[in-house]
Design a protein around this motif. Structure first.
Motif, PDB file in Angstrom:
ATOM      1  N   VAL A 147      52.058 -41.966  61.167  1.00 48.19           N
ATOM      2  CA  VAL A 147      51.589 -42.815  60.073  1.00 48.19           C
ATOM      3  C   VAL A 147      52.748 -43.412  59.286  1.00 48.19           C
ATOM      4  N   ARG A 148      52.432 -44.534  58.681  1.00 45.81           N
ATOM      5  CA  ARG A 148      53.298 -45.189  57.707  1.00 45.81           C
ATOM      6  C   ARG A 148      52.586 -45.007  56.372  1.00 45.81           C
ATOM      7  N   ILE A 149      53.339 -44.728  55.322  1.00 43.37           N
ATOM      8  CA  ILE A 149      52.709 -44.494  54.017  1.00 43.37           C
ATOM      9  C   ILE A 149      53.491 -45.189  52.915  1.00 43.37           C
ATOM     10  N   TRP A 150      52.743 -45.738  51.985  1.00 42.23           N
ATOM     11  CA  TRP A 150      53.301 -46.328  50.782  1.00 42.23           C
ATOM     12  C   TRP A 150      52.752 -45.533  49.607  1.00 42.23           C
ATOM     13  N   VAL A 151      53.618 -45.100  48.697  1.00 41.50           N
ATOM     14  CA  VAL A 151      53.180 -44.419  47.482  1.00 41.50           C
ATOM     15  C   VAL A 151      53.833 -45.112  46.287  1.00 41.50           C
ATOM     16  N   ARG A 152      53.003 -45.418  45.302  1.00 42.47           N
ATOM     17  CA  ARG A 152      53.492 -46.053  44.068  1.00 42.47           C
ATOM     18  C   ARG A 152      53.084 -45.171  42.904  1.00 42.47           C
ATOM     19  N   PHE A 153      54.081 -44.563  42.284  1.00 44.09           N
ATOM     20  CA  PHE A 153      53.853 -43.690  41.140  1.00 44.09           C
ATOM     21  C   PHE A 153      53.991 -44.498  39.859  1.00 44.09           C
ATOM     22  N   THR A 154      53.034 -44.323  38.957  1.00 43.10           N
ATOM     23  CA  THR A 154      53.092 -44.987  37.661  1.00 43.10           C
ATOM     24  C   THR A 154      53.081 -43.923  36.578  1.00 43.10           C
ATOM     25  N   PHE A 155      53.970 -44.087  35.602  1.00 44.08           N
ATOM     26  CA  PHE A 155      54.085 -43.155  34.487  1.00 44.08           C
ATOM     27  C   PHE A 155      53.796 -43.867  33.182  1.00 44.08           C
ATOM     28  N   ASP A 156      53.254 -43.125  32.222  1.00 44.51           N
ATOM     29  CA  ASP A 156      53.079 -43.681  30.885  1.00 44.51           C
ATOM     30  C   ASP A 156      54.457 -43.945  30.296  1.00 44.51           C
ATOM     31  N   ARG A 157      54.536 -44.984  29.506  1.00 46.70           N
ATOM     32  CA  ARG A 157      55.803 -45.308  28.849  1.00 46.70           C
ATOM     33  C   ARG A 157      56.077 -44.339  27.703  1.00 46.70           C
ATOM     34  N   PRO A 158      57.353 -44.017  27.484  1.00 46.18           N
ATOM     35  CA  PRO A 158      57.704 -43.210  26.310  1.00 46.18           C
ATOM     36  C   PRO A 158      57.378 -43.988  25.024  1.00 46.18           C
ATOM     37  N   ARG A 159      57.078 -43.271  23.968  1.00 46.39           N
ATOM     38  CA  ARG A 159      56.716 -43.885  22.678  1.00 46.39           C
ATOM     39  C   ARG A 159      57.806 -44.850  22.193  1.00 46.39           C
ATOM     40  N   GLU A 160      59.085 -44.539  22.464  1.00 44.90           N
ATOM     41  CA  GLU A 160      60.165 -45.395  21.954  1.00 44.90           C
ATOM     42  C   GLU A 160      60.184 -46.789  22.589  1.00 44.90           C
ATOM     43  N   HIS A 161      59.425 -46.997  23.665  1.00 48.86           N
ATOM     44  CA  HIS A 161      59.341 -48.319  24.279  1.00 48.86           C
ATOM     45  C   HIS A 161      58.490 -49.283  23.459  1.00 48.86           C
ATOM     46  N   TYR A 162      57.728 -48.757  22.506  1.00 47.17           N
ATOM     47  CA  TYR A 162      56.807 -49.573  21.726  1.00 47.17           C
ATOM     48  C   TYR A 162      57.318 -49.782  20.307  1.00 47.17           C
ATOM     49  N   GLY A 163      56.843 -50.846  19.709  1.00 51.28           N
ATOM     50  CA  GLY A 163      57.184 -51.131  18.319  1.00 51.28           C
ATOM     51  C   GLY A 163      56.452 -50.183  17.373  1.00 51.28           C
ATOM     52  N   THR A 164      56.550 -50.471  16.086  1.00 42.05           N
ATOM     53  CA  THR A 164      55.889 -49.648  15.075  1.00 42.05           C
ATOM     54  C   THR A 164      54.938 -50.522  14.267  1.00 42.05           C
ATOM     55  N   GLY A 165      54.090 -49.870  13.496  1.00 44.79           N
ATOM     56  CA  GLY A 165      53.154 -50.598  12.638  1.00 44.79           C
ATOM     57  C   GLY A 165      52.220 -51.478  13.443  1.00 44.79           C
ATOM     58  N   ARG A 166      52.122 -52.748  13.049  1.00 40.19           N
ATOM     59  CA  ARG A 166      51.202 -53.656  13.751  1.00 40.19           C
ATOM     60  C   ARG A 166      51.676 -53.975  15.168  1.00 40.19           C
ATOM     61  N   ASN A 167      52.919 -53.625  15.500  1.00 42.05           N
ATOM     62  CA  ASN A 167      53.460 -53.832  16.854  1.00 42.05           C
ATOM     63  C   ASN A 167      53.439 -52.554  17.695  1.00 42.05           C
ATOM     64  N   SER A 168      52.634 -51.578  17.281  1.00 44.70           N
ATOM     65  CA  SER A 168      52.648 -50.283  17.968  1.00 44.70           C
ATOM     66  C   SER A 168      52.132 -50.351  19.402  1.00 44.70           C
ATOM     67  N   GLU A 169      51.492 -51.442  19.790  1.00 49.06           N
ATOM     68  CA  GLU A 169      51.017 -51.608  21.168  1.00 49.06           C
ATOM     69  C   GLU A 169      51.865 -52.617  21.944  1.00 49.06           C
ATOM     70  N   VAL A 170      52.923 -53.127  21.323  1.00 47.98           N
ATOM     71  CA  VAL A 170      53.786 -54.133  21.941  1.00 47.98           C
ATOM     72  C   VAL A 170      55.050 -53.469  22.473  1.00 47.98           C
ATOM     73  N   ILE A 171      55.366 -53.735  23.734  1.00 44.62           N
ATOM     74  CA  ILE A 171      56.571 -53.172  24.346  1.00 44.62           C
ATOM     75  C   ILE A 171      57.780 -53.940  23.821  1.00 44.62           C
ATOM     76  N   LYS A 172      58.788 -53.207  23.370  1.00 42.93           N
ATOM     77  CA  LYS A 172      60.017 -53.834  22.875  1.00 42.93           C
ATOM     78  C   LYS A 172      60.683 -54.593  24.013  1.00 42.93           C
ATOM     79  N   GLU A 173      61.261 -55.705  23.695  1.00 41.31           N
ATOM     80  CA  GLU A 173      61.895 -56.596  24.684  1.00 41.31           C
ATOM     81  C   GLU A 173      62.879 -55.848  25.579  1.00 41.31           C
ATOM     82  N   ARG A 174      63.711 -55.003  24.994  1.00 38.84           N
ATOM     83  CA  ARG A 174      64.747 -54.328  25.777  1.00 38.84           C
ATOM     84  C   ARG A 174      64.177 -53.316  26.776  1.00 38.84           C
ATOM     85  N   PHE A 175      62.896 -52.950  26.621  1.00 39.21           N
ATOM     86  CA  PHE A 175      62.278 -51.988  27.528  1.00 39.21           C
ATOM     87  C   PHE A 175      61.297 -52.619  28.515  1.00 39.21           C
ATOM     88  N   LEU A 176      61.127 -53.935  28.465  1.00 36.85           N
ATOM     89  CA  LEU A 176      60.149 -54.596  29.330  1.00 36.85           C
ATOM     90  C   LEU A 176      60.359 -54.305  30.812  1.00 36.85           C
TER      91      LEU A 176
END
Length: 158
Positions: A66-95
């Motif tokens: 067999v040939r197999i492809w596996v793609r692992f996805t991890f949750d982003r660390p909290r520091e990748h996101y902004g604060t306050g009203r930007n708490s769901e926005v990924i900071k540019e440097r972490f995109l």
């Protein structure tokens, strides 16, 4: 869970934080060896095994290469996101950040491969002759899942 069925191809999607197989340590009180992260590994492998069994319930156990492809996805660390009203926005440097921390890709693969063997998807993970494994953060790449998990595509080779 998502299933893809193409001739000679099986797709399995498992949600949850991927766990590495870990290293083996000797049991201090005798009785052999155990995984040093057994408390987190066992539930993950059981979950992958259960999803794989359900997905492959109409498939014969694979006995050829067999040939197999596996793609692992991890949750982003909290520091990748902004604060306050930007708490769901990924900071540019972490995109375009890559998950290069201690989750060794070979140990992630081993945990998944052993679970697929336990689920009787294939006779043994020694049947894998071609593998492509990748790691992503959620919401960081078009191939990444929207949340932590693993995508597995298995293709029988004639």
């Amino acid at each position: 869970m998502t299933t893809t069925a193409l001739p000679g191809r099986i797709g399995i999607r498992v949600y949850g934080t991927p766990i590495t197989q870990g290293s083996k340590t000797a049991n201090r009180f005798g009785g052999g060896v155990r995984d040093d992260n057994a408390k987190t590994l066992k539930p993950w492998r059981n979950h992958v095994e259960a999803v794989a069994k359900d997905t492959c319930r109409y498939h014969e156990t694979i006995t050829g290469p067999v040939r197999i492809w596996v793609r692992f996805t991890f949750d982003r660390p909290r520091e990748h996101y902004g604060t306050g009203r930007n708490s769901e926005v990924i900071k540019e440097r972490f995109l375009h950040a890559q998950p290069t921390y201690k989750k060794d890709i070979d140990k992630l693969q081993r945990a998944v491969f052993d679970a697929l063997t336990a689920a009787a998807v294939w006779a043994d993970d020694g049947l894998v002759v071609d593998v492509r494994a990748r790691k992503f953060y959620a919401h960081g790449h078009e191939l990444a899942l929207d949340e932590a998990g693993v995508d597995i595509v298995i293709e029988e080779i004639a």
